[in-house]
Scaffold this motif. Structure first.
Motif, PDB file in Angstrom:
ATOM      1  N   PHE A 114       0.848  -1.187   0.000  1.00  0.00           N
ATOM      2  CA  PHE A 114       0.000   0.000   0.000  1.00  0.00           C
ATOM      3  C   PHE A 114       0.889   1.244   0.000  1.00  0.00           C
ATOM      4  CE2 PHE A 114      -2.753  -3.283   1.346  1.00  0.00           C
ATOM      5  CZ  PHE A 114      -4.068  -2.860   1.252  1.00  0.00           C
ATOM      6  N   TYR A 115       0.595   2.199  -0.876  1.00  0.00           N
ATOM      7  CA  TYR A 115       1.388   3.428  -0.848  1.00  0.00           C
ATOM      8  C   TYR A 115       0.808   4.432   0.151  1.00  0.00           C
ATOM      9  CZ  TYR A 115      -1.814   6.502  -3.495  1.00  0.00           C
ATOM     10  OH  TYR A 115      -2.870   7.282  -3.895  1.00  0.00           O
ATOM     11  N   LYS A 116      -0.418   4.188   0.596  1.00  0.00           N
ATOM     12  CA  LYS A 116      -1.025   4.972   1.667  1.00  0.00           C
ATOM     13  C   LYS A 116      -1.906   4.038   2.483  1.00  0.00           C
ATOM     14  CE  LYS A 116      -4.995   6.634  -1.051  1.00  0.00           C
ATOM     15  NZ  LYS A 116      -5.741   7.852  -1.475  1.00  0.00           N
ATOM     16  N   ASP A 117      -2.228   4.451   3.700  1.00  0.00           N
ATOM     17  CA  ASP A 117      -3.037   3.603   4.575  1.00  0.00           C
ATOM     18  C   ASP A 117      -4.355   3.235   3.900  1.00  0.00           C
ATOM     19  OD1 ASP A 117      -1.031   3.946   6.377  1.00  0.00           O
ATOM     20  OD2 ASP A 117      -2.150   5.259   7.734  1.00  0.00           O
ATOM     21  N   ALA A 118      -4.791   1.998   4.139  1.00  0.00           N
ATOM     22  CA  ALA A 118      -6.042   1.527   3.555  1.00  0.00           C
ATOM     23  C   ALA A 118      -7.226   2.298   4.124  1.00  0.00           C
ATOM     24  CB  ALA A 118      -6.210   0.035   3.823  1.00  0.00           C
ATOM     25  N   ALA A 161       0.618   2.102   5.100  1.00  0.00           N
ATOM     26  CA  ALA A 161       1.471   2.443   3.966  1.00  0.00           C
ATOM     27  C   ALA A 161       2.851   1.818   4.143  1.00  0.00           C
ATOM     28  CB  ALA A 161       1.583   3.961   3.845  1.00  0.00           C
ATOM     29  N   ASP A 162       3.439   1.377   3.049  1.00  0.00           N
ATOM     30  CA  ASP A 162       4.749   0.739   3.097  1.00  0.00           C
ATOM     31  C   ASP A 162       5.520   1.114   1.837  1.00  0.00           C
ATOM     32  OD1 ASP A 162       6.843  -0.783   3.947  1.00  0.00           O
ATOM     33  OD2 ASP A 162       5.838  -2.715   3.757  1.00  0.00           O
ATOM     34  N   SER A 163       6.821   0.940   1.884  1.00  0.00           N
ATOM     35  CA  SER A 163       7.658   1.281   0.734  1.00  0.00           C
ATOM     36  C   SER A 163       8.649   0.157   0.469  1.00  0.00           C
ATOM     37  CB  SER A 163       8.407   2.598   0.981  1.00  0.00           C
ATOM     38  OG  SER A 163       9.207   2.503   2.146  1.00  0.00           O
ATOM     39  N   THR A 164       9.264   0.194  -0.698  1.00  0.00           N
ATOM     40  CA  THR A 164      10.297  -0.768  -1.075  1.00  0.00           C
ATOM     41  C   THR A 164      11.651  -0.084  -0.951  1.00  0.00           C
ATOM     42  OG1 THR A 164       8.834  -1.943  -2.600  1.00  0.00           O
ATOM     43  CG2 THR A 164      11.206  -2.186  -2.953  1.00  0.00           C
ATOM     44  N   VAL A 220       6.029   3.132  -3.779  1.00  0.00           N
ATOM     45  CA  VAL A 220       7.063   4.058  -3.313  1.00  0.00           C
ATOM     46  C   VAL A 220       8.369   3.289  -3.146  1.00  0.00           C
ATOM     47  CG1 VAL A 220       7.764   5.653  -1.497  1.00  0.00           C
ATOM     48  CG2 VAL A 220       5.338   5.461  -2.127  1.00  0.00           C
ATOM     49  N   ILE A 221       9.414   3.743  -3.836  1.00  0.00           N
ATOM     50  CA  ILE A 221      10.741   3.136  -3.727  1.00  0.00           C
ATOM     51  C   ILE A 221      11.670   4.147  -3.068  1.00  0.00           C
ATOM     52  CG2 ILE A 221      12.729   2.215  -4.973  1.00  0.00           C
ATOM     53  CD1 ILE A 221       9.465   2.207  -6.772  1.00  0.00           C
ATOM     54  N   VAL A 222      12.355   3.731  -2.017  1.00  0.00           N
ATOM     55  CA  VAL A 222      13.309   4.595  -1.318  1.00  0.00           C
ATOM     56  C   VAL A 222      14.718   4.102  -1.623  1.00  0.00           C
ATOM     57  CG1 VAL A 222      14.115   5.445   0.912  1.00  0.00           C
ATOM     58  CG2 VAL A 222      11.661   5.109   0.513  1.00  0.00           C
ATOM     59  N   LEU A 223      15.535   4.974  -2.200  1.00  0.00           N
ATOM     60  CA  LEU A 223      16.913   4.637  -2.552  1.00  0.00           C
ATOM     61  C   LEU A 223      17.862   5.266  -1.544  1.00  0.00           C
ATOM     62  CD1 LEU A 223      19.024   3.486  -4.573  1.00  0.00           C
ATOM     63  CD2 LEU A 223      18.922   5.704  -5.741  1.00  0.00           C
TER      64      LEU A 223
END
Length: 251
Positions: free
Chosen positions: A38-42, A50-53, A166-169
């Motif tokens: 999820f890119y934002k809370d359900a 929300a979670d990211s890679t 959402v990808i965090v580098l």
């Protein structure tokens, strides 16, 4: 020899055929595509957060300039009989990464394949190429790339909260919470990303030293850091901080 002919009422026959058809339609008629995370809370009553890679150069050698962020994509609907394609687009107002820090393909492929019995959706994994940049060194929390699904053909978008990813580098790992004043004074010394990286790559490859070990078995933590101290002695060329100073520990 007598022959008996059994007949079924028309309604029962139709019901029987319908049951067989439902058995084939394991996933429904239409195809909907969405990301695993999820890119934002359900939205209520959902409770997913929300979670990211995370894509990080932390465990890579310093000469590695690019890595792939692996992102899981799901699809509902009948089992695909052939590969399906879709596109991604950048969401500018949710992206801090610069164009030279990532590369999107013209199109991505959702491969047709079997799924485990009882699964509620089909899934596949795509790779988004991310590039090392000099500014990552001064950005401990990294940069963010947000992409949005663009379905093609008859494929439709799935759940709204999962149409973006959402990808965090990052270049470095975030300092562990357990690396507090006591750990600094009595074990590792001052924290540095390079010191922690060398420790994990050469001594504690399974990352077993954590808050639980420090609380329940501190002697194990001391043993690991002493092994690291010996490694530093045996590898003086590598045992240096980024500014060139000697790397030390406090055991």
């Amino acid at each position: 020899m007598k022959k008996y002919i059994y007949t079924l009422p028309l309604a029962a026959l139709i019901a029987c055929v319908s049951c067989q058809e439902e058995g084939l339609m394991t996933f429904g008629q239409e195809h909907h595509i969405y990301f695993e995370k999820f890119y934002k809370d359900a939205a209520a009553p959902g409770k997913e957060k929300a979670d990211s890679t995370i894509a990080s150069f932390f465990f890579e050698n310093d000469d590695v300039s690019e890595i792939d962020a692996k992102v899981v994509v799901n699809m509902t609907g009948r089992l695909l009989e052939q590969d399906a394609t879709f596109k991604l687009k950048v969401v500018p107002d949710m992206t801090t990464a610069l164009p030279d820090e990532y590369k999107l393909q013209d199109a991505y492929t959702f491969r047709a394949h079997n799924v485990p019995e009882g699964a509620k959706n089909q899934s596949d994994t795509i790779a988004i190429r991310m590039f090392r940049s000099s500014r990552l060194k001064s950005m401990p929390h990294g940069v963010k790339l947000t992409v949005e699904l663009i379905p093609m053909g008859e494929i439709q978008l799935g759940q709204t909260e999962r149409t973006r990813a959402v990808i965090v580098l990052t270049r470095d790992a975030v300092k562990p919470e357990w690396w507090d004043t006591d750990v600094t004074n009595n074990l590792f010394g001052e924290y540095s990303s390079r010191k922690y990286k060398l420790f994990l790559l050469n001594i504690d490859k399974q990352a077993t030293l954590n808050e639980d070990m420090l609380r329940k078995a501190p002697y194990k933590a001391i043993k690991l850091v002493r092994q690291f101290k010996q490694w530093l002695v045996e590898h003086p060329e590598q045992a240096k901080e980024e500014d060139g100073s000697a790397m030390t520990v406090n055991v």
